[in-house]
Write an enzyme that holds these catalytic residues in place. Structure first.
Site, PDB file in Angstrom:
ATOM      1  N   GLU A  38       0.856  -1.117  -0.047  1.00 18.49           N
ATOM      2  CA  GLU A  38      -0.100  -0.103   0.047  1.00 18.49           C
ATOM      3  C   GLU A  38       0.910   1.326   0.014  1.00 18.49           C
ATOM      4  O   GLU A  38       2.130   1.109   0.265  1.00 18.49           O
ATOM      5  CB  GLU A  38      -0.846  -0.050   1.109  1.00 18.49           C
ATOM      6  N   HIS A  89     -10.269  10.292   3.852  1.00 15.38           N
ATOM      7  CA  HIS A  89     -10.155   9.470   2.391  1.00 15.38           C
ATOM      8  C   HIS A  89     -10.656  10.407   1.203  1.00 15.38           C
ATOM      9  O   HIS A  89     -11.544  11.094   1.315  1.00 15.38           O
ATOM     10  CB  HIS A  89     -11.123   8.185   2.688  1.00 15.38           C
ATOM     11  N   ARG A 102      -2.359  10.829  -0.869  1.00 12.94           N
ATOM     12  CA  ARG A 102      -4.064  10.667  -0.533  1.00 12.94           C
ATOM     13  C   ARG A 102      -4.133  12.268   0.250  1.00 12.94           C
ATOM     14  O   ARG A 102      -5.576  12.734  -0.029  1.00 12.94           O
ATOM     15  CB  ARG A 102      -4.218   9.548   0.449  1.00 12.94           C
ATOM     16  N   HIS A 134     -11.751   9.323   7.711  1.00  9.95           N
ATOM     17  CA  HIS A 134     -11.596   8.149   7.913  1.00  9.95           C
ATOM     18  C   HIS A 134     -10.729   7.598   9.152  1.00  9.95           C
ATOM     19  O   HIS A 134     -11.214   6.503   9.398  1.00  9.95           O
ATOM     20  CB  HIS A 134     -10.648   7.873   6.934  1.00  9.95           C
ATOM     21  N   ARG A 175      -1.175   8.628   9.870  1.00  7.74           N
ATOM     22  CA  ARG A 175      -0.899   7.278  10.113  1.00  7.74           C
ATOM     23  C   ARG A 175      -0.486   6.472   8.782  1.00  7.74           C
ATOM     24  O   ARG A 175      -0.995   6.717   7.698  1.00  7.74           O
ATOM     25  CB  ARG A 175      -2.414   6.609  10.357  1.00  7.74           C
TER      26      ARG A 175
HETATM   27  C1  LIG Z   1     -13.820   1.707   5.703  1.00  6.97           C
HETATM   28  C2  LIG Z   1     -12.602   1.370   6.856  1.00  6.97           C
HETATM   29  C3  LIG Z   1     -11.492   0.778   6.085  1.00  6.97           C
HETATM   30  C4  LIG Z   1     -10.416   0.414   6.976  1.00  6.97           C
HETATM   31  N1  LIG Z   1      -9.308  -0.433   6.650  1.00  6.97           N
HETATM   32  C5  LIG Z   1      -8.502  -0.674   7.240  1.00  6.97           C
HETATM   33  C6  LIG Z   1      -7.002  -1.278   6.823  1.00  6.97           C
HETATM   34  O1  LIG Z   1      -7.283  -1.888   5.698  1.00  6.97           O
HETATM   35  N2  LIG Z   1      -6.367  -1.447   8.017  1.00  6.97           N
HETATM   36  C7  LIG Z   1      -6.035  -0.853   8.940  1.00  6.97           C
HETATM   37  O2  LIG Z   1      -4.960  -1.157   9.726  1.00  6.97           O
HETATM   38  N3  LIG Z   1      -7.059  -0.305   9.416  1.00  6.97           N
HETATM   39  C8  LIG Z   1      -8.210   0.173   8.691  1.00  6.97           C
HETATM   40  N4  LIG Z   1      -9.281   0.930   9.235  1.00  6.97           N
HETATM   41  C9  LIG Z   1      -9.174   1.350  10.515  1.00  6.97           C
HETATM   42  C10 LIG Z   1      -9.685   0.152  11.419  1.00  6.97           C
HETATM   43  O3  LIG Z   1     -10.472  -0.472  11.003  1.00  6.97           O
HETATM   44  C11 LIG Z   1      -9.831   0.765  12.771  1.00  6.97           C
HETATM   45  O4  LIG Z   1      -8.903   1.764  13.115  1.00  6.97           O
HETATM   46  C12 LIG Z   1      -9.955  -0.512  13.725  1.00  6.97           C
HETATM   47  O5  LIG Z   1     -10.807  -1.621  13.325  1.00  6.97           O
HETATM   48  C13 LIG Z   1     -10.349   0.272  15.139  1.00  6.97           C
HETATM   49  O6  LIG Z   1     -10.786  -0.793  15.935  1.00  6.97           O
HETATM   50  P1  LIG Z   1     -11.160  -0.738  17.485  1.00  6.97           P
HETATM   51  O7  LIG Z   1     -11.439  -1.778  18.036  1.00  6.97           O
HETATM   52  O8  LIG Z   1     -10.473   0.487  18.230  1.00  6.97           O
HETATM   53  O9  LIG Z   1     -12.800  -0.028  16.956  1.00  6.97           O
HETATM   54  P2  LIG Z   1     -14.074  -0.264  16.332  1.00  6.97           P
HETATM   55  O10 LIG Z   1     -13.861  -1.462  15.632  1.00  6.97           O
HETATM   56  O11 LIG Z   1     -14.860   0.893  15.767  1.00  6.97           O
HETATM   57  O12 LIG Z   1     -14.871  -0.930  17.620  1.00  6.97           O
HETATM   58  C14 LIG Z   1     -15.738   0.253  18.345  1.00  6.97           C
HETATM   59  C15 LIG Z   1     -16.614  -0.643  19.317  1.00  6.97           C
HETATM   60  O13 LIG Z   1     -16.903   0.316  20.495  1.00  6.97           O
HETATM   61  C16 LIG Z   1     -18.414   0.492  20.491  1.00  6.97           C
HETATM   62  N5  LIG Z   1     -18.695   1.637  21.152  1.00  6.97           N
HETATM   63  C17 LIG Z   1     -18.513   3.053  20.920  1.00  6.97           C
HETATM   64  N6  LIG Z   1     -18.970   3.772  21.766  1.00  6.97           N
HETATM   65  C18 LIG Z   1     -19.488   3.161  22.869  1.00  6.97           C
HETATM   66  C19 LIG Z   1     -20.058   3.410  24.038  1.00  6.97           C
HETATM   67  N7  LIG Z   1     -20.460   4.568  24.498  1.00  6.97           N
HETATM   68  N8  LIG Z   1     -20.632   2.395  24.864  1.00  6.97           N
HETATM   69  C20 LIG Z   1     -20.188   1.265  24.355  1.00  6.97           C
HETATM   70  N9  LIG Z   1     -19.753   0.658  23.263  1.00  6.97           N
HETATM   71  C21 LIG Z   1     -19.219   1.742  22.468  1.00  6.97           C
HETATM   72  C22 LIG Z   1     -18.597   0.279  19.074  1.00  6.97           C
HETATM   73  O14 LIG Z   1     -20.120  -0.043  19.068  1.00  6.97           O
HETATM   74  C23 LIG Z   1     -17.748  -0.707  18.600  1.00  6.97           C
HETATM   75  O15 LIG Z   1     -18.237  -2.092  19.172  1.00  6.97           O
HETATM   76  C24 LIG Z   1     -10.464   1.001   8.363  1.00  6.97           C
HETATM   77  C25 LIG Z   1     -11.470   1.713   8.723  1.00  6.97           C
HETATM   78  C26 LIG Z   1     -12.607   1.996   8.081  1.00  6.97           C
HETATM   79  C27 LIG Z   1     -13.728   2.638   8.455  1.00  6.97           C
END
Ligand SMILES: Cc1cc2nc3c(=O)[nH]c(=O)nc-3n(C[C@H](O)[C@H](O)[C@H](O)COP(=O)(O)OP(=O)(O)OC[C@H]3O[C@@H](n4cnc5c(N)ncnc54)[C@H](O)[C@@H]3O)c2cc1C
Length: 539
Positions: free
Chosen positions: A113, A241, A287, A348, A383
């Site tokens: 990438e 993005h 980007r 993003h 990032r």
């Molecule tokens: C379209 C897209 C593509 C991406 N592609 C990549 C990639 O290819 N590679 C990469 O490294 N990263 C990628 N990212 C970024 C990456 O996906 C995220 O940074 C990562 O998944 C975040 O994980 P997390 O567990 O921190 O949060 P999340 O997976 O967002 O989970 C957060 C959780 O917290 C819960 N929550 C929020 N607020 C509350 C609350 N007040 N009370 C209870 N629960 C709550 C939500 O419901 C959810 O369950 C991408 C992001 C997107 C949006």
């Protein structure tokens, strides 16, 4: 009536579930999640996880690529630690049963990438996040030591001091003991006390009008931690993005950068291409430059969107190369082989967040943060793609080890009895429309004034408007019965405030923060922007 558990985790994405699985080996873990367990950014991740597995690659190259992207603000010790732990995290996922794409049925296929000097992206076709989430959730649901509560929203931390209740805030014995939680099915708010709490609540894309993030990405963890007095940093660094489909019902559908890679041309609404004004690589510029160029065209012309045109390629070639995008666009009424697609940049990824050390500890004892909600020092001012899933996996492991090391002592702590939630207003709001209007106003303000290109004047306008909205939202919050929508609105306005505060503080352009008034990077400002609500309360 309050509930009690050993360990409380807020969020069921990659960070929350990985941590839960590790902690469940020695403690009872409760995971609360705002909607369904798979309503996460994790499940949407497409590209993959960056790590060093190829024989021609080396940790030192991945470390350097990360530091180069971070524009002077990465913490090199954090970068080295996280990057060098990557292969172990991938092995663990494979052992749990994750099915990643292989090149020959055995060896993992490694993608490449932008910004990566070597092939190192482990992926499951273009649905990597879905596969990781599947395997983590299945394993967690089979664990006797993990309970997952859907439709449960954390709204405030339970601590031993009410911030603002004393004139001077004393942090010497400050501690977090749990969360106040709203159950959307019953409408009840109760306390959930725990010996350790981790915020794994993801990012904050919903603070902007267009975002690739899911609806749950309202920055709750940042708002909750900020209100409780935790250090928050680098909120000005928001990755956009460049091309998200512009359509009222498709606010988070991304049009891959590969479309420009195959020859797609960005045009203004009158059909004029514009990227040559901004970069010698035109539509293939990095980007951030493309996002900034689109933003500039939109602001200058007053248009709502620009066009991404690939109609000059044979239709068959477009359909074969982008079957998914073609199909999705058709469903929204656009045939990309015949018509240029309307696109806008979309928020993003959030590089800043709740400040943690390398064991995920925040500045509030008893409170950890993991995943996109945290600011560990890995990303700095920008990032490197696919480093975020990696960060979540590695940090979850480190937090679990840190908690385990002191568990004998921590598990003996007697939890205090917690006062019931003060319901404030118990009347249902008859003005749901006002909540929607406030939300729209916040998102418009942030998109118009604190988006990709900032200036002193835009930030000043945003400061005034957000402050006004904060007052209105607070009035609602304390006078009406709490709903998930009201909790989210209050969090969004708090997150907006932290972004505006950080952006106003930085008097230079660096990484993802660009301001017309200080377009250059200033080596004297090579430091994190750290803020806390205590600056406000005690001043
Ligand atoms: C379209 C897209 C593509 C991406 N592609 C990549 C990639 O290819 N590679 C990469 O490294 N990263 C990628 N990212 C970024 C990456 O996906 C995220 O940074 C990562 O998944 C975040 O994980 P997390 O567990 O921190 O949060 P999340 O997976 O967002 O989970 C957060 C959780 O917290 C819960 N929550 C929020 N607020 C509350 C609350 N007040 N009370 C209870 N629960 C709550 C939500 O419901 C959810 O369950 C991408 C992001 C997107 C949006």
């Amino acid at each position: 009536m309050g509930k009690e558990c050993d360990i409380l985790i807020v969020g069921s994405g990659v960070a929350g579930l990985t941590l839960a699985l590790k902690l469940s080996k020695f403690a009872r873990v409760v995971v609360i999640t705002k909607k369904g367990a798979d309503d996460t950014a994790t499940a949407r991740a497409q590209g993959g996880i960056a790590t060093v597995l190829d024989s021609s690659d080396d940790f030192k190259y991945h470390i350097q690529d990360t530091i180069d992207a971070g524009a002077g603000l990465c913490n090199s010790h954090v970068v080295e630690t996280i990057i060098s732990s990557g292969p172990g995290s991938i092995r663990e996922l494979v052992n749990l049963g994750a099915r990643f794409t292989t090149s020959d049925g055995e060896n993992l296929d490694l993608g490449r990438e932008g910004g990566h000097s070597h092939r190192r992206i482990v992926h499951a076709q273009d649905m990597t996040g879905r596969e990781i989430h599947r395997v983590l959730l299945e394993t967690a649901l089979n664990s006797d030591n993990i309970e997952i509560y859907e439709n449960h929203t954390a709204l405030n931390l339970v601590t031993n001091h009410q911030l603002g209740s004393t004139e001077k805030f004393d942090t010497s014995d400050y501690k977090c003991f749990g969360c106040y939680v709203h159950d959307a099915d019953t409408g009840e708010v109760f306390s959930w006390t725990a010996k350790s709490v981790t915020l794994a609540s993801g990012g904050a894309g919903k603070v902007y009008r267009y975002t690739s993030n899911p609806d749950v990405a309202t920055g709750a963890g940042i708002a909750i931690a900020y209100r409780a007095g935790a250090d928050i940093a680098n909120m000005e660094f928001i990755q956009f993005h460049p091309t998200c489909l512009y359509h009222p019902e498709a606010k988070s559908f991304l049009i891959s950068e590969a479309v420009r890679g195959e020859g797609g041309i960005l045009r203004t609404l009158d059909g004029a291409p514009f990227m040559e004004k901004y970069h010698h690589s035109k539509d293939l510029a990095p980007r951030d430059i493309v996002a900034r160029a689109i933003d500039s065209e939109l602001k200058t012309k007053g248009d709502d969107h620009v066009l991404l045109d690939i109609t000059h390629l044979p239709a068959r070639q477009v359909i074969d190369r982008f079957p998914n995008i073609y199909q999705m666009c058709l469903e929204y009424g656009f045939d990309m082989t015949k018509d240029p697609l309307p696109v806008v940049p979309a928020a993003h990824y959030l590089c800043g967040g709740v400040v943690t050390d390398l064991d995920g500890r925040t500045s509030i004892p008893g409170l950890y943060a993991c995943g996109e909600v945290a600011c560990t020092g890995l990303h700095g001012a920008n990032r490197l793609p696919s480093n975020s899933l990696l960060e979540s996996l590695v940090m979850a492991d480190r937090i679990a080890r840190a908690i385990e090391r002191s568990w004998t002592e921590t598990s003996r702590v007697k939890l205090p009895s917690i006062p019931d939630w003060d319901p404030g207003g118990s009347v249902d709001s008859d003005e749901m429309i006002v909540i929607k209007h406030n939300w729209d106003e916040i998102r418009s303000t942030m998109s118009n004034y604190v988006g990709i290109v900032r200036s002193n004047r835009r930030l000043k306008r945003a400061t005034h408007r957000i402050e006004l909205l904060r007052q209105e939202v607070n009035e609602y919050y304390w006078n009406f019965r709490i709903t998930r929508e009201l909790i989210e609105l209050r969090n969004i306005v708090t997150v907006a405030e932290t972004i505006v505060r950080c952006a106003t503080r930085r008097k230079e352009s660096r990484g993802l923060h660009f301001t017309l008034d200080y377009p250059e990077t200033d080596s004297n400002q090579r430091s994190d922007t750290v803020i806390t609500i205590r600056d406000e309360v005690t001043k």
